[in-house]
Design an enzyme around this catalytic site. Structure first.
Site, short mmCIF file in Angstrom:
data_model
loop_
_atom_site.label_atom_id
_atom_site.label_comp_id
_atom_site.label_asym_id
_atom_site.label_seq_id
_atom_site.Cartn_x
_atom_site.Cartn_y
_atom_site.Cartn_z
N ARG A 14 0.86 -1.20 0.00
CA ARG A 14 0.00 0.00 0.00
C ARG A 14 0.89 1.24 0.00
O ARG A 14 1.13 1.83 -1.04
CB ARG A 14 -0.96 -0.03 1.20
N GLU A 15 1.46 1.58 1.15
CA GLU A 15 2.40 2.72 1.18
C GLU A 15 3.53 2.48 0.17
O GLU A 15 3.93 3.40 -0.55
CB GLU A 15 2.97 2.88 2.60
N HIS A 74 -6.85 -0.20 2.74
CA HIS A 74 -6.67 1.14 3.29
C HIS A 74 -7.53 2.09 2.47
O HIS A 74 -7.33 2.20 1.26
CB HIS A 74 -5.18 1.49 3.15
N ARG A 134 -9.99 -0.05 11.73
CA ARG A 134 -9.04 0.92 12.28
C ARG A 134 -9.36 2.30 11.74
O ARG A 134 -9.72 2.47 10.57
CB ARG A 134 -7.62 0.57 11.87
N THR A 168 2.54 11.79 8.90
CA THR A 168 2.45 11.76 7.44
C THR A 168 3.60 12.49 6.75
O THR A 168 4.01 12.12 5.66
CB THR A 168 1.12 12.43 7.04
N HIS A 195 2.21 5.05 12.33
CA HIS A 195 2.68 5.08 10.94
C HIS A 195 3.58 6.30 10.82
O HIS A 195 3.11 7.42 10.95
CB HIS A 195 1.45 5.19 10.03
N HIS A 197 6.59 8.55 8.74
CA HIS A 197 7.43 8.82 7.56
C HIS A 197 8.83 9.21 8.01
O HIS A 197 9.06 9.60 9.15
CB HIS A 197 6.76 9.87 6.69
N HIS A 291 39.39 -2.75 16.32
CA HIS A 291 38.05 -3.35 16.24
C HIS A 291 38.16 -4.81 15.85
O HIS A 291 37.54 -5.69 16.45
CB HIS A 291 37.20 -2.63 15.17
#
Ligand code: HCA
Ligand code: CU
Length: 374
Positions: A14-15, A74, A134, A168, A195, A197, A291
């Site tokens: 979706r996103e 959605h 939701r 968003t 959610h 961004h 290291h």
């Protein structure tokens, strides 16, 4: 803080479809859904059936695959869209509407009272349809908190399953997200989804603090793909949780992450970034002599993530001027060459001197070790 009972809602379908390069055929969507299901994400979020005829059909196809993961679609907060969503046979419907003044003025043009009326209508309908429901407020971070809480409390009183906070535009800081989710946790009984961004690089941290503050569900996408530079990446969230306690992500099939990242990178025509969480090519490489020596003694000195748990291996870079004799000795052992410490130290200083004038390869170092052996 209770991080134990969280679920991942993966929104690659979706996103992720909103990522500029993304175009997924039905077959590719099914492959992605199966990969994520095998990995163990609890939910898959799918593009709205209202988007296009193919999107409508694909929702139904994925809902019918019989996956372990629950399927969600959605939709905007409209009755027609909600009806389309139910028609596809998904397990749940994620409804969203913008509550910030930006989106109310320049987007849908509705007042908070109108939003509440609409939300009640759409949610009441969905609740009669036997789907998980939701409700989330787009651009939550730039919304008036009083407006937000009024909306959330109304839908909570209706017995909604889950409310969503959406950053968003990727503007929220971890402290802001923590405070908002924490305040919401005191006010609603529903589950809370976050959610976030990644415009300002906080998407993983924000998802993590949302969980600390009482969120129960986190949205991710593979490699973080989404609008602009995307959202919380699946691998990044997993790395963050694992670093707190590997048991938190033991429910997922971690060694599948590389294939999943590679698969999506290929489909959308990008490389996995070199510095990507877990699957970036340098994620488990060690270079400086100090290291590398410590890593050889005990990997946990410089590794918070154990590569073996992700089906990966560490790589110790030997052929450069920051190298040290412990690593050169280790390399000699790998080659089966028995050399005295003095010889190893001599080769090490040879490597350093040569590496000052040009880049060396492992072959160069090996040749010096073989020469010393003779
Ligand atoms: C969108 C906006 C959204 C919705 C998030 C949510 C956002 O593209 O529709 O439903 O919680 O970032 O606000 O992705
Ligand atoms: Cu989004």
């Amino acid at each position: 803080m209770s991080l134990e009972n969280f679920a991942i809602i993966d929104s690659t379908l979706r996103e992720g479809e909103q990522f500029v390069n993304a175009f997924f055929t039905t077959k590719e969507k099914v492959e992605i859904a199966r990969l994520l299901d095998d990995f163990g994400v609890e939910y898959l979020e799918l593009t709205s059936p209202a988007a296009s005829p193919q999107s409508h059909q694909d929702c139904g196809i994925i809902a019918d695959l019989g996956l372990r993961a629950k399927t969600l679609t959605h939709v905007r907060c409209h009755l027609d869209d909600a009806k389309h969503a139910v028609d596809t046979g998904v397990d749940g419907v994620d409804v969203v509407i913008g509550t910030s003044s930006h989106l109310r003025e320049f987007g849908h043009g509705k007042s908070i009272d109108q939003i509440i009326d609409l939300a009640q209508e759409v949610i009441a309908y969905l609740q009669t349809q036997g789907v998980e429901v939701r409700f989330s407020t787009e651009d939550s971070l730039r919304s008036d908190p009083e407006d937000l809480f009024r909306v959330y409390e109304t839908v909570d009183a209706m017995g909604i399953d889950r409310v969503g906070v959406a950053d968003t535009v990727g503007v929220g800081t971890p402290r802001q997200i923590y405070e908002l989710v924490y305040a919401l946790r005191q006010r609603v009984r529903a589950d809370i989804e976050f959610h976030g961004h990644n415009d300002s690089g906080c998407a993983v941290a924000n998802a993590f603090v949302a969980l600390e503050a009482g969120a129960t569900h986190i949205d991710t996408s593979v490699l973080g793909i989404g609008e602009r530079n995307g959202i919380t990446p699946l691998g990044g969230l997993v790395a963050r949780l694992y670093a707190s306690d590997p048991a938190l992500v033991a429910k997922y099939d971690l060694p599948r992450l590389l294939e999943i990242d590679q698969h999506i990178a290929h489909l959308v025509g990008v490389d996995i970034p070199f510095n990507n969480y877990i699957t970036g090519f340098s994620a488990f490489t060690h270079k400086a002599g100090i290291h590398a020596k410590a890593i050889l003694n005990h990997p946990s000195t410089y590794e918070i993530l154990r590569p073996e748990d992700f089906g990966l291996t560490r790589y110790i870079h030997v052929a450069h001027r920051l190298t040290g004799w412990n690593v050169i000795r280790h390399r000699a052992q790998q080659l089966g060459l028995v050399l005295a410490d003095e010889q190893i130290k001599q080769v090490t200083s040879q490597v350093k001197t040569l590496a000052d004038s040009h880049a060396l390869t492992l072959d160069d170092v090996d040749s010096m070790l073989y020469a010393a052996h003779q």
